[in-house]
Design a protein around this motif. Structure first.
Motif, PDB file in Angstrom:
ATOM      1  N   MET A 268       0.853  -1.160   0.000  1.00 11.33           N
ATOM      2  CA  MET A 268       0.000   0.000   0.000  1.00 11.33           C
ATOM      3  C   MET A 268       0.909   1.236   0.000  1.00 11.33           C
ATOM      4  N   SER A 269       0.898   1.929  -1.087  1.00 17.53           N
ATOM      5  CA  SER A 269       1.778   3.084  -1.232  1.00 17.53           C
ATOM      6  C   SER A 269       0.992   4.374  -1.007  1.00 17.53           C
ATOM      7  N   TYR A 270       1.668   5.346  -0.410  1.00 19.05           N
ATOM      8  CA  TYR A 270       1.006   6.612  -0.086  1.00 19.05           C
ATOM      9  C   TYR A 270       0.895   7.482  -1.325  1.00 19.05           C
ATOM     10  N   GLN A 271      -0.292   8.058  -1.511  1.00 15.06           N
ATOM     11  CA  GLN A 271      -0.525   8.978  -2.621  1.00 15.06           C
ATOM     12  C   GLN A 271      -1.358  10.146  -2.084  1.00 15.06           C
ATOM     13  N   PHE A 272      -0.772  11.351  -2.098  1.00 17.28           N
ATOM     14  CA  PHE A 272      -1.496  12.545  -1.652  1.00 17.28           C
ATOM     15  C   PHE A 272      -2.475  12.940  -2.735  1.00 17.28           C
ATOM     16  N   LYS A 273      -3.736  13.093  -2.360  1.00 20.64           N
ATOM     17  CA  LYS A 273      -4.778  13.332  -3.358  1.00 20.64           C
ATOM     18  C   LYS A 273      -4.672  14.703  -4.026  1.00 20.64           C
ATOM     19  N   PHE A 274      -3.994  15.644  -3.396  1.00 20.03           N
ATOM     20  CA  PHE A 274      -3.839  16.980  -3.982  1.00 20.03           C
ATOM     21  C   PHE A 274      -2.411  17.242  -4.450  1.00 20.03           C
ATOM     22  N   GLN A 275      -1.680  16.176  -4.762  1.00 21.24           N
ATOM     23  CA  GLN A 275      -0.275  16.319  -5.148  1.00 21.24           C
ATOM     24  C   GLN A 275      -0.109  17.193  -6.397  1.00 21.24           C
TER      25      GLN A 275
ATOM     26  N   VAL B  53      -2.167  19.514  -7.498  1.00 20.85           N
ATOM     27  CA  VAL B  53      -2.511  20.894  -7.146  1.00 20.85           C
ATOM     28  C   VAL B  53      -1.344  21.544  -6.404  1.00 20.85           C
ATOM     29  N   LEU B  54      -0.744  20.792  -5.481  1.00 20.59           N
ATOM     30  CA  LEU B  54       0.408  21.296  -4.740  1.00 20.59           C
ATOM     31  C   LEU B  54       1.558  21.629  -5.690  1.00 20.59           C
ATOM     32  N   ALA B  55       1.813  20.756  -6.638  1.00 22.68           N
ATOM     33  CA  ALA B  55       2.892  20.997  -7.611  1.00 22.68           C
ATOM     34  C   ALA B  55       2.606  22.244  -8.445  1.00 22.68           C
TER      35      ALA B  55
ATOM     36  N   LYS C  35       1.730  26.720   1.641  1.00 22.89           N
ATOM     37  CA  LYS C  35       1.828  26.249   3.031  1.00 22.89           C
ATOM     38  C   LYS C  35       0.561  25.507   3.442  1.00 22.89           C
ATOM     39  N   LYS C  36      -0.598  25.995   2.994  1.00 23.74           N
ATOM     40  CA  LYS C  36      -1.864  25.324   3.315  1.00 23.74           C
ATOM     41  C   LYS C  36      -1.868  23.904   2.751  1.00 23.74           C
ATOM     42  N   TYR C  37      -1.468  23.773   1.488  1.00 21.42           N
ATOM     43  CA  TYR C  37      -1.442  22.443   0.876  1.00 21.42           C
ATOM     44  C   TYR C  37      -0.386  21.551   1.525  1.00 21.42           C
ATOM     45  N   GLU C  38       0.745  22.137   1.899  1.00 24.37           N
ATOM     46  CA  GLU C  38       1.769  21.342   2.580  1.00 24.37           C
ATOM     47  C   GLU C  38       1.260  20.861   3.934  1.00 24.37           C
ATOM     48  N   LYS C  39       0.532  21.711   4.639  1.00 25.53           N
ATOM     49  CA  LYS C  39      -0.042  21.324   5.930  1.00 25.53           C
ATOM     50  C   LYS C  39      -1.064  20.206   5.731  1.00 25.53           C
ATOM     51  N   MET C  40      -1.895  20.326   4.683  1.00 21.63           N
ATOM     52  CA  MET C  40      -2.848  19.263   4.376  1.00 21.63           C
ATOM     53  C   MET C  40      -2.109  17.959   4.079  1.00 21.63           C
ATOM     54  N   HIS C  41      -1.011  18.068   3.355  1.00 26.76           N
ATOM     55  CA  HIS C  41      -0.198  16.901   3.012  1.00 26.76           C
ATOM     56  C   HIS C  41       0.334  16.237   4.278  1.00 26.76           C
ATOM     57  N   GLU C  42       0.854  17.057   5.202  1.00 24.37           N
ATOM     58  CA  GLU C  42       1.379  16.515   6.457  1.00 24.37           C
ATOM     59  C   GLU C  42       0.292  15.784   7.239  1.00 24.37           C
ATOM     60  N   LYS C  43      -0.874  16.416   7.362  1.00 25.84           N
ATOM     61  CA  LYS C  43      -1.965  15.804   8.117  1.00 25.84           C
ATOM     62  C   LYS C  43      -2.430  14.512   7.453  1.00 25.84           C
ATOM     63  N   ASP C  44      -2.545  14.544   6.131  1.00 30.20           N
ATOM     64  CA  ASP C  44      -2.976  13.355   5.389  1.00 30.20           C
ATOM     65  C   ASP C  44      -1.964  12.230   5.553  1.00 30.20           C
ATOM     66  N   PHE C  45      -0.673  12.565   5.529  1.00 33.95           N
ATOM     67  CA  PHE C  45       0.363  11.556   5.688  1.00 33.95           C
ATOM     68  C   PHE C  45       0.341  10.975   7.102  1.00 33.95           C
TER      69      PHE C  45
END
Length: 147
Positions: free
Chosen positions: A1-8, A10-12, A109-119
């Motif tokens: 099971m590999s991690y995939q951020f759903k807004f990757q 958008v973040l990029a 920063k908002k998207y990075e914070k979302m990424h951290e929480k999701d991870f």
């Protein structure tokens, strides 16, 4: 099971937008510095010319030379006005782009914070699954010993 951020994606995109605006901001800072330096040099040249004119007037100067210097000073004043306008425009552009950089930075920063929480949620789920698997293995081993 590999991690995939759903807004990757958008973040990029947001990061590339931020980087582009940051590059534009740096360019506008350079333009402002060039314009400000040109204004400074023109003002310095005018001051030097006026000082020389004052010194020459005390020693005596022909009307022709006075007219010539006044014509030159008038041209220099027009140049100074041009550079003043250029500096004002460059400063406004620089300040506007600085504001955009700040806004884009906040978005990223908002998207990075979302990424951290999701991870963190993902890691929690992995630990829970791992714990369940370990529990199942323990139960299987216990059941096998009992037979």
């Amino acid at each position: 099971m590999s991690y995939q951020f759903k807004f990757q994606k958008v973040l990029a995109i947001k990061e590339s937008e931020k980087n582009q605006i940051l590059a534009d901001y740096k360019t506008s800072v350079k333009e402002f510095e060039v314009a400000a330096e040109a204004l400074y040099e023109s003002l310095k040249k005018k001051e030097t010319l006026e000082e020389n004119q004052r010194q020459q007037l005390t020693n005596g100067l022909s009307i022709h030379n006075i007219r010539h210097q006044q014509y030159f000073i008038t041209g220099l004043e027009k140049t100074i006005m041009y550079y003043q306008q250029l500096v004002v425009k460059a400063r406004q552009k620089m300040q506007h782009l600085q504001m955009l950089v700040t806004e884009k930075n906040i978005e990223v920063k908002k998207y990075e914070k979302m990424h951290e929480k999701d991870f963190m949620v993902y890691e929690g789920q992995l630990r829970m699954i791992e714990s369940q698997v370990m529990d199942e293995i323990s139960i299987q081993q216990y059941m096998n010993r009992g037979k």
